[in-house]
Design a protein around this motif. Sequence first.
Motif, PDB file in Angstrom:
ATOM      1  N   LYS A   3       0.832  -1.214   0.000  1.00 18.81           N
ATOM      2  CA  LYS A   3       0.000   0.000   0.000  1.00 18.81           C
ATOM      3  C   LYS A   3       0.861   1.256   0.000  1.00 18.81           C
ATOM      4  CE  LYS A   3      -3.945  -2.068   2.308  1.00 18.81           C
ATOM      5  NZ  LYS A   3      -4.810  -2.049   3.490  1.00 18.81           N
ATOM      6  N   SER A   4       1.961   1.217   0.718  1.00 15.97           N
ATOM      7  CA  SER A   4       2.825   2.399   0.753  1.00 15.97           C
ATOM      8  C   SER A   4       3.485   2.633  -0.607  1.00 15.97           C
ATOM      9  CB  SER A   4       3.885   2.254   1.837  1.00 15.97           C
ATOM     10  OG  SER A   4       4.688   1.124   1.594  1.00 15.97           O
ATOM     11  N   ALA A   5       3.877   1.557  -1.292  1.00 15.61           N
ATOM     12  CA  ALA A   5       4.476   1.707  -2.618  1.00 15.61           C
ATOM     13  C   ALA A   5       3.452   2.271  -3.601  1.00 15.61           C
ATOM     14  CB  ALA A   5       5.015   0.373  -3.112  1.00 15.61           C
ATOM     15  N   ALA A   6       2.231   1.796  -3.526  1.00 15.35           N
ATOM     16  CA  ALA A   6       1.188   2.314  -4.414  1.00 15.35           C
ATOM     17  C   ALA A   6       0.907   3.789  -4.114  1.00 15.35           C
ATOM     18  CB  ALA A   6      -0.082   1.493  -4.258  1.00 15.35           C
ATOM     19  N   GLY A   7       0.920   4.147  -2.844  1.00 14.97           N
ATOM     20  CA  GLY A   7       0.712   5.553  -2.471  1.00 14.97           C
ATOM     21  C   GLY A   7       1.815   6.450  -2.982  1.00 14.97           C
ATOM     22  N   PHE A   8       3.064   6.007  -2.855  1.00 16.63           N
ATOM     23  CA  PHE A   8       4.189   6.801  -3.355  1.00 16.63           C
ATOM     24  C   PHE A   8       4.150   6.912  -4.876  1.00 16.63           C
ATOM     25  CE2 PHE A   8       6.562   5.606   0.691  1.00 16.63           C
ATOM     26  CZ  PHE A   8       6.353   6.845   1.262  1.00 16.63           C
ATOM     27  N   LEU A   9       3.723   5.853  -5.553  1.00 16.37           N
ATOM     28  CA  LEU A   9       3.610   5.909  -7.014  1.00 16.37           C
ATOM     29  C   LEU A   9       2.558   6.935  -7.434  1.00 16.37           C
ATOM     30  CD1 LEU A   9       4.314   4.830  -9.815  1.00 16.37           C
ATOM     31  CD2 LEU A   9       2.555   3.092  -9.481  1.00 16.37           C
ATOM     32  N   ILE A  10       1.424   6.928  -6.771  1.00 20.40           N
ATOM     33  CA  ILE A  10       0.360   7.886  -7.094  1.00 20.40           C
ATOM     34  C   ILE A  10       0.827   9.312  -6.815  1.00 20.40           C
ATOM     35  CG2 ILE A  10      -1.931   8.674  -6.384  1.00 20.40           C
ATOM     36  CD1 ILE A  10      -2.622   5.683  -5.991  1.00 20.40           C
ATOM     37  N   LEU A  11       1.496   9.525  -5.678  1.00 16.89           N
ATOM     38  CA  LEU A  11       1.991  10.866  -5.357  1.00 16.89           C
ATOM     39  C   LEU A  11       3.045  11.339  -6.353  1.00 16.89           C
ATOM     40  CD1 LEU A  11       2.225  10.649  -1.475  1.00 16.89           C
ATOM     41  CD2 LEU A  11       0.665  12.049  -2.819  1.00 16.89           C
ATOM     42  N   ALA A  12       3.913  10.433  -6.787  1.00 13.51           N
ATOM     43  CA  ALA A  12       4.935  10.801  -7.775  1.00 13.51           C
ATOM     44  C   ALA A  12       4.284  11.172  -9.102  1.00 13.51           C
ATOM     45  CB  ALA A  12       5.926   9.657  -7.963  1.00 13.51           C
ATOM     46  N   LEU A  13       3.301  10.395  -9.521  1.00 16.72           N
ATOM     47  CA  LEU A  13       2.622  10.706 -10.779  1.00 16.72           C
ATOM     48  C   LEU A  13       1.858  12.025 -10.706  1.00 16.72           C
ATOM     49  CD1 LEU A  13       1.300   7.186 -11.817  1.00 16.72           C
ATOM     50  CD2 LEU A  13       3.175   8.482 -12.834  1.00 16.72           C
ATOM     51  N   LEU A  14       1.163  12.253  -9.592  1.00 16.61           N
ATOM     52  CA  LEU A  14       0.413  13.505  -9.445  1.00 16.61           C
ATOM     53  C   LEU A  14       1.329  14.729  -9.425  1.00 16.61           C
ATOM     54  CD1 LEU A  14      -2.360  12.557  -6.875  1.00 16.61           C
ATOM     55  CD2 LEU A  14      -2.619  13.047  -9.303  1.00 16.61           C
ATOM     56  N   VAL A  37      11.524  12.821  -5.045  1.00 14.88           N
ATOM     57  CA  VAL A  37      11.543  12.233  -3.700  1.00 14.88           C
ATOM     58  C   VAL A  37      10.546  11.077  -3.606  1.00 14.88           C
ATOM     59  CG1 VAL A  37      11.019  12.686  -1.270  1.00 14.88           C
ATOM     60  CG2 VAL A  37      12.388  14.306  -2.576  1.00 14.88           C
ATOM     61  N   PHE A  38       9.330  11.278  -4.108  1.00 12.65           N
ATOM     62  CA  PHE A  38       8.328  10.215  -4.066  1.00 12.65           C
ATOM     63  C   PHE A  38       8.736   9.033  -4.941  1.00 12.65           C
ATOM     64  CE2 PHE A  38       5.078  13.649  -2.972  1.00 12.65           C
ATOM     65  CZ  PHE A  38       5.157  13.358  -1.621  1.00 12.65           C
ATOM     66  N   GLY A  39       9.422   9.299  -6.043  1.00 16.04           N
ATOM     67  CA  GLY A  39       9.918   8.213  -6.890  1.00 16.04           C
ATOM     68  C   GLY A  39      10.950   7.364  -6.174  1.00 16.04           C
ATOM     69  N   VAL A  40      11.853   8.020  -5.463  1.00 19.05           N
ATOM     70  CA  VAL A  40      12.868   7.283  -4.698  1.00 19.05           C
ATOM     71  C   VAL A  40      12.209   6.492  -3.567  1.00 19.05           C
ATOM     72  CG1 VAL A  40      14.840   7.575  -3.141  1.00 19.05           C
ATOM     73  CG2 VAL A  40      14.746   8.830  -5.302  1.00 19.05           C
ATOM     74  N   LEU A  41      11.251   7.110  -2.891  1.00 19.34           N
ATOM     75  CA  LEU A  41      10.538   6.393  -1.825  1.00 19.34           C
ATOM     76  C   LEU A  41       9.735   5.224  -2.378  1.00 19.34           C
ATOM     77  CD1 LEU A  41       9.345   9.376   0.384  1.00 19.34           C
ATOM     78  CD2 LEU A  41      11.125   7.704   0.907  1.00 19.34           C
ATOM     79  N   PHE A  42       9.205   5.363  -3.594  1.00 19.61           N
ATOM     80  CA  PHE A  42       8.494   4.265  -4.242  1.00 19.61           C
ATOM     81  C   PHE A  42       9.424   3.080  -4.473  1.00 19.61           C
ATOM     82  CE2 PHE A  42       7.579   2.362  -8.463  1.00 19.61           C
ATOM     83  CZ  PHE A  42       6.462   1.617  -8.093  1.00 19.61           C
TER      84      PHE A  42
END
Length: 59
Positions: A3-14, A37-42
């Motif tokens: 779930k955290s990876a999916a959240g970071f992916l959505i935040l990076a895309l947005l 930053v969100f991409g790296v966290l993803f």
Amino acid sequence: MSKSAAGFLILALLSGVVHLSLFEEAEITPPLISCTVFGVLFVLALAAGRKIKFDPVLR
């Protein structure tokens, strides 16, 4: 995918979409930095979410 990876992916895309839609000629903007930053966290969340199974019995 966790779930955290999916959240970071959505935040990076947005944040990438916000950068492309609002700042067309600027090179470095806060949305672009947050996208990075969100991409790296993803990627880190994907690596942490892998479950490595260890079988101690050798067959």
